[in-house]
Design a protein around this motif. Structure first.
Motif, PDB file in Angstrom:
ATOM      1  N   LEU A 139       0.845  -1.189   0.000  1.00  0.00           N
ATOM      2  CA  LEU A 139       0.000   0.000   0.000  1.00  0.00           C
ATOM      3  C   LEU A 139       0.881   1.240   0.000  1.00  0.00           C
ATOM      4  O   LEU A 139       1.652   1.458   0.944  1.00  0.00           O
ATOM      5  CB  LEU A 139      -0.910   0.007   1.234  1.00  0.00           C
ATOM      6  N   MET A 140       0.782   2.041  -1.044  1.00  0.00           N
ATOM      7  CA  MET A 140       1.590   3.246  -1.158  1.00  0.00           C
ATOM      8  C   MET A 140       0.711   4.441  -1.500  1.00  0.00           C
ATOM      9  O   MET A 140      -0.411   4.276  -1.987  1.00  0.00           O
ATOM     10  CB  MET A 140       2.669   3.077  -2.233  1.00  0.00           C
ATOM     11  N   GLY A 141       1.257   5.628  -1.271  1.00  0.00           N
ATOM     12  CA  GLY A 141       0.540   6.863  -1.553  1.00  0.00           C
ATOM     13  C   GLY A 141       0.996   7.951  -0.607  1.00  0.00           C
ATOM     14  O   GLY A 141       1.832   7.737   0.269  1.00  0.00           O
ATOM     15  N   GLN A 142       0.430   9.145  -0.769  1.00  0.00           N
ATOM     16  CA  GLN A 142       0.783  10.274   0.072  1.00  0.00           C
ATOM     17  C   GLN A 142       0.257  10.092   1.495  1.00  0.00           C
ATOM     18  O   GLN A 142      -0.622   9.265   1.755  1.00  0.00           O
ATOM     19  CB  GLN A 142       0.215  11.565  -0.524  1.00  0.00           C
ATOM     20  N   ARG A 143       0.792  10.862   2.407  1.00  0.00           N
ATOM     21  CA  ARG A 143       0.307  10.849   3.786  1.00  0.00           C
ATOM     22  C   ARG A 143      -1.170  11.222   3.821  1.00  0.00           C
ATOM     23  O   ARG A 143      -1.644  12.060   3.067  1.00  0.00           O
ATOM     24  CB  ARG A 143       1.097  11.837   4.660  1.00  0.00           C
ATOM     25  N   ARG A 144      -1.896  10.537   4.687  1.00  0.00           N
ATOM     26  CA  ARG A 144      -3.332  10.794   4.908  1.00  0.00           C
ATOM     27  C   ARG A 144      -4.185  10.461   3.686  1.00  0.00           C
ATOM     28  O   ARG A 144      -5.297  10.979   3.553  1.00  0.00           O
ATOM     29  CB  ARG A 144      -3.569  12.256   5.334  1.00  0.00           C
TER      30      ARG A 144
ATOM     31  N   ALA B 273      -0.752   8.594  12.125  1.00  0.00           N
ATOM     32  CA  ALA B 273      -0.045   8.522  10.848  1.00  0.00           C
ATOM     33  C   ALA B 273       1.035   7.453  10.909  1.00  0.00           C
ATOM     34  O   ALA B 273       1.699   7.273  11.935  1.00  0.00           O
ATOM     35  CB  ALA B 273       0.569   9.879  10.512  1.00  0.00           C
ATOM     36  N   THR B 274       1.197   6.722   9.818  1.00  0.00           N
ATOM     37  CA  THR B 274       2.206   5.673   9.749  1.00  0.00           C
ATOM     38  C   THR B 274       3.583   6.293   9.602  1.00  0.00           C
ATOM     39  O   THR B 274       3.812   7.115   8.717  1.00  0.00           O
ATOM     40  CB  THR B 274       1.928   4.740   8.553  1.00  0.00           C
ATOM     41  N   THR B 275       4.513   5.911  10.482  1.00  0.00           N
ATOM     42  CA  THR B 275       5.864   6.482  10.464  1.00  0.00           C
ATOM     43  C   THR B 275       6.915   5.489   9.990  1.00  0.00           C
ATOM     44  O   THR B 275       8.054   5.869   9.732  1.00  0.00           O
ATOM     45  CB  THR B 275       6.250   6.983  11.865  1.00  0.00           C
ATOM     46  N   ARG B 276       6.559   4.212   9.898  1.00  0.00           N
ATOM     47  CA  ARG B 276       7.482   3.195   9.395  1.00  0.00           C
ATOM     48  C   ARG B 276       6.681   2.128   8.666  1.00  0.00           C
ATOM     49  O   ARG B 276       5.453   2.075   8.780  1.00  0.00           O
ATOM     50  CB  ARG B 276       8.281   2.572  10.539  1.00  0.00           C
TER      51      ARG B 276
ATOM     52  N   GLN C  68       1.019 -11.024   2.573  1.00  0.00           N
ATOM     53  CA  GLN C  68       1.412  -9.925   3.441  1.00  0.00           C
ATOM     54  C   GLN C  68       0.879  -8.611   2.892  1.00  0.00           C
ATOM     55  O   GLN C  68       0.816  -8.420   1.675  1.00  0.00           O
ATOM     56  CB  GLN C  68       2.944  -9.836   3.541  1.00  0.00           C
ATOM     57  N   VAL C  69       0.524  -7.721   3.797  1.00  0.00           N
ATOM     58  CA  VAL C  69       0.145  -6.365   3.426  1.00  0.00           C
ATOM     59  C   VAL C  69       1.141  -5.417   4.071  1.00  0.00           C
ATOM     60  O   VAL C  69       1.277  -5.387   5.288  1.00  0.00           O
ATOM     61  CB  VAL C  69      -1.292  -6.031   3.882  1.00  0.00           C
ATOM     62  N   TRP C  70       1.863  -4.675   3.238  1.00  0.00           N
ATOM     63  CA  TRP C  70       2.815  -3.697   3.735  1.00  0.00           C
ATOM     64  C   TRP C  70       2.235  -2.302   3.542  1.00  0.00           C
ATOM     65  O   TRP C  70       1.917  -1.895   2.433  1.00  0.00           O
ATOM     66  CB  TRP C  70       4.145  -3.803   2.986  1.00  0.00           C
ATOM     67  N   ASP C  71       2.127  -1.580   4.648  1.00  0.00           N
ATOM     68  CA  ASP C  71       1.648  -0.199   4.621  1.00  0.00           C
ATOM     69  C   ASP C  71       2.870   0.714   4.661  1.00  0.00           C
ATOM     70  O   ASP C  71       3.579   0.780   5.660  1.00  0.00           O
ATOM     71  CB  ASP C  71       0.726   0.036   5.825  1.00  0.00           C
ATOM     72  N   PHE C  72       3.115   1.410   3.548  1.00  0.00           N
ATOM     73  CA  PHE C  72       4.345   2.188   3.410  1.00  0.00           C
ATOM     74  C   PHE C  72       4.086   3.651   3.737  1.00  0.00           C
ATOM     75  O   PHE C  72       3.171   4.250   3.193  1.00  0.00           O
ATOM     76  CB  PHE C  72       4.865   2.066   1.968  1.00  0.00           C
ATOM     77  N   PRO C  73       4.867   4.255   4.636  1.00  0.00           N
ATOM     78  CA  PRO C  73       4.674   5.672   4.980  1.00  0.00           C
ATOM     79  C   PRO C  73       4.798   6.568   3.759  1.00  0.00           C
ATOM     80  O   PRO C  73       5.717   6.415   2.941  1.00  0.00           O
ATOM     81  CB  PRO C  73       5.799   5.947   5.986  1.00  0.00           C
ATOM     82  N   GLY C  74       3.883   7.500   3.630  1.00  0.00           N
ATOM     83  CA  GLY C  74       3.862   8.351   2.453  1.00  0.00           C
ATOM     84  C   GLY C  74       5.007   9.333   2.384  1.00  0.00           C
ATOM     85  O   GLY C  74       5.367   9.802   1.304  1.00  0.00           O
ATOM     86  N   GLN C  75       5.635   9.650   3.539  1.00  0.00           N
ATOM     87  CA  GLN C  75       6.668  10.679   3.530  1.00  0.00           C
ATOM     88  C   GLN C  75       8.038  10.137   3.137  1.00  0.00           C
ATOM     89  O   GLN C  75       8.973  10.904   2.923  1.00  0.00           O
ATOM     90  CB  GLN C  75       6.763  11.347   4.913  1.00  0.00           C
TER      91      GLN C  75
END
Length: 352
Positions: free
Chosen positions: A32-37, A61-64, A77-84
């Motif tokens: 999962l990728m994209g901008q913050r929020r 907010a996801t930080t890592r 697996q689902v990886w949530d990637f920080p947008g920043q």
């Protein structure tokens, strides 16, 4: 409802369906990728952890990178990637992030300015295509619940056109990118994830053919094979998916699971045989005959239609929508569903 004891709770941890993931330790990865929020963490929480959509407002907010293993009919697996974070920076291990990726899911907030996230999406696609061209690229045009139908479609068309133009300018005319309008406040996010997961199932074509045969021989108008854990349907017959039909079948899963948690009871795992030294053969045979079968349920709707549920195993459930006159021949439907279940088992055994 009869024999409603076997369906897994959404919070239960279940193993791999035979033939899906056991031949290799590799787990497909959804990134999962994209901008913050943009809504990445909310999507993961709602779909895979049954969080009510209203509670996602309080997520931090996801930080890592959040690595979330999902144990279901197919382990992934689902990886949530920080947008920043800039994962294209040389300090990141590109191969570690994308090496075992099954699908890249890029989330775009449709209620916000999307030119910058769209630019980053283009850069990501170009980087991936150089080394991993087989990765599925999925774009969720998200948070569309507050937008008009016309604006939703205009936004989707604009994103599609800009992406196509950018890829063409870089000589990539054959890259397949899929687009979905999604929201966590309705079933659209589950529908989108269903389409994403289906692309990772090698046996999908066979499953659809089996469902087509089942429907034609049983008077079934629509059939879904659901993953009970997430309410994602991993296959359906070839007739068009009507959103209203999908929604009522999806809600039916929740009803059955809730009832099963209250009134259900445990049973022996499939294939477990009693020890011959513990009881006489006659007692073992009697116990086997009295063992509860798969959970099943029938609900008659006010519009004359009937919902028919049959547990395939603790991972999957078959839900069919049919007319009242079709269920009058329930014996035939039950027999055909049993044949379908046996065929399904053989399909996955071959894939092991």
């Amino acid at each position: 409802m009869s024999r409603s004891q076997a369906l897994q709770s959404p919070t239960s941890s279940v193993g791999t369906y035979p033939g899906m993931g056991q031949a290799s330790t590799r787990r497909p990865r959804l990134l999962l990728m994209g901008q913050r929020r943009s809504g990445k963490s909310s999507i993961s929480s709602v779909v895979f952890h049954k969080m009510p959509p209203t509670e996602t407002l309080f997520l931090e907010a996801t930080t890592r990178i959040q690595k979330d293993p999902i144990h279901s009919f197919m382990d992934f697996q689902v990886w949530d990637f920080p947008g920043q974070l800039n994962f294209l920076d040389p300090t990141f291990d590109f191969d570690h992030i994308f090496g075992e990726l099954g699908a890249l899911i890029w989330v775009i907030d449709a209620q916000d300015e999307y030119l910058e996230p769209l630019s980053k999406l283009h850069s990501t696609i170009l980087a991936i295509q150089r080394f991993y061209p087989a990765i599925n690229i999925e774009v969720f045009v998200h948070k569309v619940d507050g937008l008009s139908d016309e604006y939703k479609l205009d936004t989707q068309r604009d994103i599609m056109q800009r992406t196509q133009d950018e890829l063409s300018d870089n000589g990539l005319d054959n890259v397949q990118v899929s687009y979905y309008l999604t929201s966590i406040y309705d079933h659209s996010i589950f529908e989108a994830f269903s389409k994403v997961i289906q692309k990772l199932i090698p046996q999908l074509g066979t499953l659809e053919n089996l469902l087509n045969i089942l429907c034609s021989n049983s008077g079934i108008e629509k059939a879904f094979l659901f993953d009970v854990l997430s309410k994602i349907y991993i296959a359906t017959d070839s007739s068009p998916v009507d959103m209203q039909s999908y929604e009522i079948c999806s809600d039916y899963i929740d009803v059955i699971v809730d009832v099963s948690e209250i009134y259900g009871y445990d049973r022996k795992p499939q294939g477990q045989i009693s020890s011959p030294t513990s009881e006489a053969p006659g007692e073992a045979q009697q116990e086997e005959e009295e063992a509860p079968l798969e959970a099943s349920s029938i609900i008659r709707l006010q519009n004359g239609m009937v919902l028919y549920l049959r547990e395939i195993n603790k991972y999957l459930a078959l839900i069919c929508l049919m007319r009242k006159d079709s269920i009058e021949k329930q014996g035939l439907v039950d027999f055909n569903v049993q044949v379908f279940q046996n065929a399904l088992q053989q399909v996955f055994e071959v894939g092991r």
